[in-house]
Design a protein around this motif. Structure first.
Motif, PDB file in Angstrom:
ATOM      1  N   ILE A   8       0.643  -1.200  -0.289  1.00  0.00           N
ATOM      2  CA  ILE A   8       0.152  -0.032   0.179  1.00  0.00           C
ATOM      3  C   ILE A   8       0.680   1.131   0.070  1.00  0.00           C
ATOM      4  O   ILE A   8       0.528   2.371  -0.828  1.00  0.00           O
ATOM      5  N   LYS A   9       1.829   1.147   0.811  1.00  0.00           N
ATOM      6  CA  LYS A   9       2.811   2.426   0.819  1.00  0.00           C
ATOM      7  C   LYS A   9       3.375   2.646  -0.427  1.00  0.00           C
ATOM      8  O   LYS A   9       3.843   3.781  -0.774  1.00  0.00           O
ATOM      9  N   GLN A  10       3.986   1.604  -1.331  1.00  0.00           N
ATOM     10  CA  GLN A  10       4.333   1.607  -2.417  1.00  0.00           C
ATOM     11  C   GLN A  10       3.528   2.350  -3.470  1.00  0.00           C
ATOM     12  O   GLN A  10       3.935   3.064  -4.191  1.00  0.00           O
ATOM     13  N   ARG A  11       2.241   1.675  -3.562  1.00  0.00           N
ATOM     14  CA  ARG A  11       1.123   2.321  -4.306  1.00  0.00           C
ATOM     15  C   ARG A  11       0.968   3.843  -4.049  1.00  0.00           C
ATOM     16  O   ARG A  11       0.836   4.550  -5.044  1.00  0.00           O
ATOM     17  N   ILE A  12       0.978   4.166  -2.733  1.00  0.00           N
ATOM     18  CA  ILE A  12       0.923   5.571  -2.623  1.00  0.00           C
ATOM     19  C   ILE A  12       2.030   6.490  -3.102  1.00  0.00           C
ATOM     20  O   ILE A  12       1.957   7.569  -3.848  1.00  0.00           O
ATOM     21  N   LYS A  13       3.309   5.855  -2.863  1.00  0.00           N
ATOM     22  CA  LYS A  13       4.524   6.447  -3.579  1.00  0.00           C
ATOM     23  C   LYS A  13       4.634   6.642  -4.997  1.00  0.00           C
ATOM     24  O   LYS A  13       5.209   7.555  -5.668  1.00  0.00           O
ATOM     25  N   ASN A  14       4.004   5.605  -5.472  1.00  0.00           N
ATOM     26  CA  ASN A  14       3.877   5.700  -7.273  1.00  0.00           C
ATOM     27  C   ASN A  14       2.719   6.548  -7.553  1.00  0.00           C
ATOM     28  O   ASN A  14       2.554   6.541  -8.806  1.00  0.00           O
ATOM     29  N   PHE A  37      -7.607   3.830  -4.509  1.00  0.00           N
ATOM     30  CA  PHE A  37      -6.548   3.745  -5.614  1.00  0.00           C
ATOM     31  C   PHE A  37      -7.252   3.577  -6.976  1.00  0.00           C
ATOM     32  O   PHE A  37      -8.450   3.526  -7.155  1.00  0.00           O
ATOM     33  N   SER A  38      -6.350   4.115  -7.988  1.00  0.00           N
ATOM     34  CA  SER A  38      -6.883   4.111  -9.357  1.00  0.00           C
ATOM     35  C   SER A  38      -6.829   2.687 -10.176  1.00  0.00           C
ATOM     36  O   SER A  38      -7.315   2.708 -11.353  1.00  0.00           O
ATOM     37  N   SER A  39      -6.164   1.884  -9.277  1.00  0.00           N
ATOM     38  CA  SER A  39      -6.271   0.255 -10.114  1.00  0.00           C
ATOM     39  C   SER A  39      -6.497  -0.736  -8.853  1.00  0.00           C
ATOM     40  O   SER A  39      -6.485  -0.434  -7.885  1.00  0.00           O
ATOM     41  N   PRO A  40      -7.035  -1.777  -9.235  1.00  0.00           N
ATOM     42  CA  PRO A  40      -7.487  -2.989  -8.243  1.00  0.00           C
ATOM     43  C   PRO A  40      -6.084  -3.376  -7.437  1.00  0.00           C
ATOM     44  O   PRO A  40      -5.069  -3.331  -7.569  1.00  0.00           O
ATOM     45  N   PRO A  41      -6.582  -3.644  -6.117  1.00  0.00           N
ATOM     46  CA  PRO A  41      -7.867  -3.445  -5.436  1.00  0.00           C
ATOM     47  C   PRO A  41      -7.887  -1.841  -5.308  1.00  0.00           C
ATOM     48  O   PRO A  41      -6.992  -1.249  -4.884  1.00  0.00           O
ATOM     49  N   PHE A  42      -9.056  -1.381  -5.315  1.00  0.00           N
ATOM     50  CA  PHE A  42      -9.494  -0.098  -5.442  1.00  0.00           C
ATOM     51  C   PHE A  42      -9.573   0.672  -3.916  1.00  0.00           C
ATOM     52  O   PHE A  42      -9.262   1.777  -3.887  1.00  0.00           O
ATOM     53  N   VAL A  43     -10.001  -0.306  -2.985  1.00  0.00           N
ATOM     54  CA  VAL A  43      -9.926   0.331  -1.694  1.00  0.00           C
ATOM     55  C   VAL A  43      -9.260  -0.560  -0.700  1.00  0.00           C
ATOM     56  O   VAL A  43      -9.278  -1.749  -0.897  1.00  0.00           O
ATOM     57  N   ARG A  44      -8.476  -0.116   0.111  1.00  0.00           N
ATOM     58  CA  ARG A  44      -7.590  -0.645   0.870  1.00  0.00           C
ATOM     59  C   ARG A  44      -8.018   0.044   2.438  1.00  0.00           C
ATOM     60  O   ARG A  44      -7.765   1.019   2.787  1.00  0.00           O
ATOM     61  N   PRO A  45      -8.599  -0.928   3.454  1.00  0.00           N
ATOM     62  CA  PRO A  45      -8.965  -0.268   4.617  1.00  0.00           C
ATOM     63  C   PRO A  45      -7.694  -0.721   5.461  1.00  0.00           C
ATOM     64  O   PRO A  45      -6.707  -1.529   5.664  1.00  0.00           O
TER      65      PRO A  45
END
Length: 64
Positions: A8-14, A37-45
């Motif tokens: 998740i943190k990597q996706r945020i940084k990307n 997020f813009s790609s799956p999985p779209f929601v991360r709790p």
């Protein structure tokens, strides 16, 4: 073991994060920070115990 928070943190940084929100009752499991997020999985709790880890990342990324 799946590196849930590391991924998740990597996706945020990307730059994949498109928004976030706080909810008091996510799927009847209590308070959560929801990351969108813009790609799956779209929601991360995210559990409240992890909010502090994400505070700085969210401050430097997309504003809700």
């Amino acid at each position: 073991m799946y590196p849930y928070h590391n991924r998740i943190k990597q996706r945020i940084k990307n730059g994949e994060l498109i928004g976030y929100d706080y909810t008091e009752n996510y799927k009847n499991s209590g308070a959560r920070l929801l990351l969108y997020f813009s790609s799956p999985p779209f929601v991360r709790p995210i559990n409240p115990s992890r909010y502090a880890e994400y505070k700085e990342l969210l401050k430097n990324s997309h504003k809700n």
